[in-house]
Enzyme design. Sequence first.
Site, mmCIF file in Angstrom:
data_model
loop_
_atom_site.group_PDB
_atom_site.id
_atom_site.type_symbol
_atom_site.label_atom_id
_atom_site.label_comp_id
_atom_site.label_asym_id
_atom_site.label_seq_id
_atom_site.Cartn_x
_atom_site.Cartn_y
_atom_site.Cartn_z
ATOM 1 N N ARG A 158 0.831 -1.199 0.000
ATOM 2 C CA ARG A 158 0.000 0.000 0.000
ATOM 3 C C ARG A 158 0.871 1.257 0.000
ATOM 4 O O ARG A 158 2.018 1.222 0.455
ATOM 5 C CB ARG A 158 -0.908 0.016 1.229
ATOM 6 C CG ARG A 158 -1.791 -1.229 1.376
ATOM 7 C CD ARG A 158 -2.542 -1.176 2.689
ATOM 8 N NE ARG A 158 -3.428 -2.320 2.870
ATOM 9 C CZ ARG A 158 -3.088 -3.456 3.494
ATOM 10 N NH1 ARG A 158 -1.855 -3.593 3.985
ATOM 11 N NH2 ARG A 158 -3.954 -4.438 3.632
ATOM 12 N N LYS A 183 -0.850 -1.635 7.702
ATOM 13 C CA LYS A 183 -2.261 -1.474 8.065
ATOM 14 C C LYS A 183 -2.621 -2.463 9.171
ATOM 15 O O LYS A 183 -2.244 -3.634 9.117
ATOM 16 C CB LYS A 183 -3.144 -1.721 6.842
ATOM 17 C CG LYS A 183 -4.615 -1.408 7.085
ATOM 18 C CD LYS A 183 -5.421 -1.521 5.818
ATOM 19 C CE LYS A 183 -6.884 -1.175 6.067
ATOM 20 N NZ LYS A 183 -7.698 -1.271 4.838
ATOM 21 N N HIS A 254 -3.206 1.851 -6.014
ATOM 22 C CA HIS A 254 -3.842 0.555 -5.808
ATOM 23 C C HIS A 254 -3.932 -0.254 -7.102
ATOM 24 O O HIS A 254 -4.108 -1.475 -7.056
ATOM 25 C CB HIS A 254 -5.240 0.747 -5.215
ATOM 26 C CG HIS A 254 -5.400 0.078 -3.880
ATOM 27 N ND1 HIS A 254 -4.620 0.397 -2.796
ATOM 28 C CD2 HIS A 254 -6.225 -0.921 -3.458
ATOM 29 C CE1 HIS A 254 -4.976 -0.359 -1.762
ATOM 30 N NE2 HIS A 254 -5.939 -1.164 -2.142
ATOM 31 N N ARG A 257 -1.322 -2.790 -7.041
ATOM 32 C CA ARG A 257 -1.673 -3.852 -6.090
ATOM 33 C C ARG A 257 -2.641 -4.842 -6.734
ATOM 34 O O ARG A 257 -2.469 -6.062 -6.634
ATOM 35 C CB ARG A 257 -2.286 -3.194 -4.855
ATOM 36 C CG ARG A 257 -2.590 -4.117 -3.686
ATOM 37 C CD ARG A 257 -2.986 -3.234 -2.503
ATOM 38 N NE ARG A 257 -3.555 -3.984 -1.384
ATOM 39 C CZ ARG A 257 -2.828 -4.548 -0.427
ATOM 40 N NH1 ARG A 257 -1.525 -4.490 -0.469
ATOM 41 N NH2 ARG A 257 -3.430 -5.188 0.565
ATOM 42 N N HIS A 280 -3.655 -9.192 3.949
ATOM 43 C CA HIS A 280 -5.065 -9.273 4.308
ATOM 44 C C HIS A 280 -5.236 -10.167 5.535
ATOM 45 O O HIS A 280 -4.674 -11.259 5.601
ATOM 46 C CB HIS A 280 -5.888 -9.862 3.149
ATOM 47 C CG HIS A 280 -6.068 -8.918 2.022
ATOM 48 N ND1 HIS A 280 -6.390 -9.325 0.738
ATOM 49 C CD2 HIS A 280 -5.979 -7.558 1.955
ATOM 50 C CE1 HIS A 280 -6.488 -8.275 -0.051
ATOM 51 N NE2 HIS A 280 -6.245 -7.192 0.666
ATOM 52 N N TYR A 289 -10.037 -11.291 -6.132
ATOM 53 C CA TYR A 289 -9.189 -11.457 -7.314
ATOM 54 C C TYR A 289 -9.494 -12.742 -8.070
ATOM 55 O O TYR A 289 -9.158 -12.866 -9.243
ATOM 56 C CB TYR A 289 -7.719 -11.399 -6.901
ATOM 57 C CG TYR A 289 -7.355 -10.057 -6.319
ATOM 58 C CD1 TYR A 289 -7.309 -8.921 -7.124
ATOM 59 C CD2 TYR A 289 -7.116 -9.901 -4.959
ATOM 60 C CE1 TYR A 289 -7.025 -7.678 -6.581
ATOM 61 C CE2 TYR A 289 -6.826 -8.657 -4.414
ATOM 62 C CZ TYR A 289 -6.782 -7.550 -5.224
ATOM 63 O OH TYR A 289 -6.507 -6.318 -4.699
#
Length: 325
Positions: A158, A183, A254, A257, A280, A289
Amino acid sequence: ASDPKSLYALLLRFVTWRRERNWSETTLKVQTHHSYRFICWANERGISYAAEVTRPLLERYQRWLYQYRKSNGEALTSRTQRTAVQPLQVWFRWMTQQHLLLANPAADLELPRLEKRLPRTILTVEQVEDVLSQCDLTTLQGIRDRALLELLWSTGIRRGEVEGLEACSVDAGRKILTIVQGKGKQDRIVPVGERALWWVNRWLHHVRPEVLVNPDCKALFLAMDGLAGLTVAGITQVVVQYLRACGIEKGSCHLFRHAMATQMLENGADLRWIQAMLGHRSVESTQIYTQVSIRALQAVHSSTHPAEQRTRTGKNDSTGNDEYD
């Protein structure tokens, strides 16, 4: 704020309480913004104290959010409406637990259902290469930008995590990148491809020393004045200019990503490994995805759909025309 029972004073207490328990400043900023927005709305209607807030009032606020229109005339998305109300649930639950309220008016408040949307733009390998080729490698900034873009594509990190990278975050020998307090305040280690590593090393060892002005700055990617590292806004600005130069009008960091995750999945990577790369917490966040990557589905469609099978055998379609004439 001088009245300890006012909504505003209680919000300040809540923020202090969460900060003492090491909540992310980003989370606190977002939640405080939406809670303060509710306070302003309530004050306009003569409500200044937590005890005056009722379930019907909160439902009225939800209707106001639903009917609200932005300056361009668009309504708030269901996700934005949900994001505006969820902090109130957390805040009022805290007030109840702290015995500042007898009952929680936000308990069991029904939130708008979220729409499940796919990423609108998924870059192909060719598009990514086109973006990377826009960097002017005859300049110091061009080399910095190329290293930044290569790292984004290789690791899928990110932009906020890029901002936190330091020169020591890259381990060229082990070909890894250490992300500290990404994050969710989580550290993680991700692999870096040889190609991206080559560009990062070129920037780090040959170009960064020429740009650096402040020797106390440890940031991996510097602003071109050499005084400090690139901020999130600066990283976005760098990426956007190259995307727009290639005619890609939507999205910014993004997109790299999304591209990394989709392309790795299409080349056979296991979903769990992609989850680890992206950081994640739940595989459900990564499963999006599998809906974007349809190469395997296309192969199955081509090999099993009767119309495709008839086409490959050379038979004509229903109109009597050979589709491959």
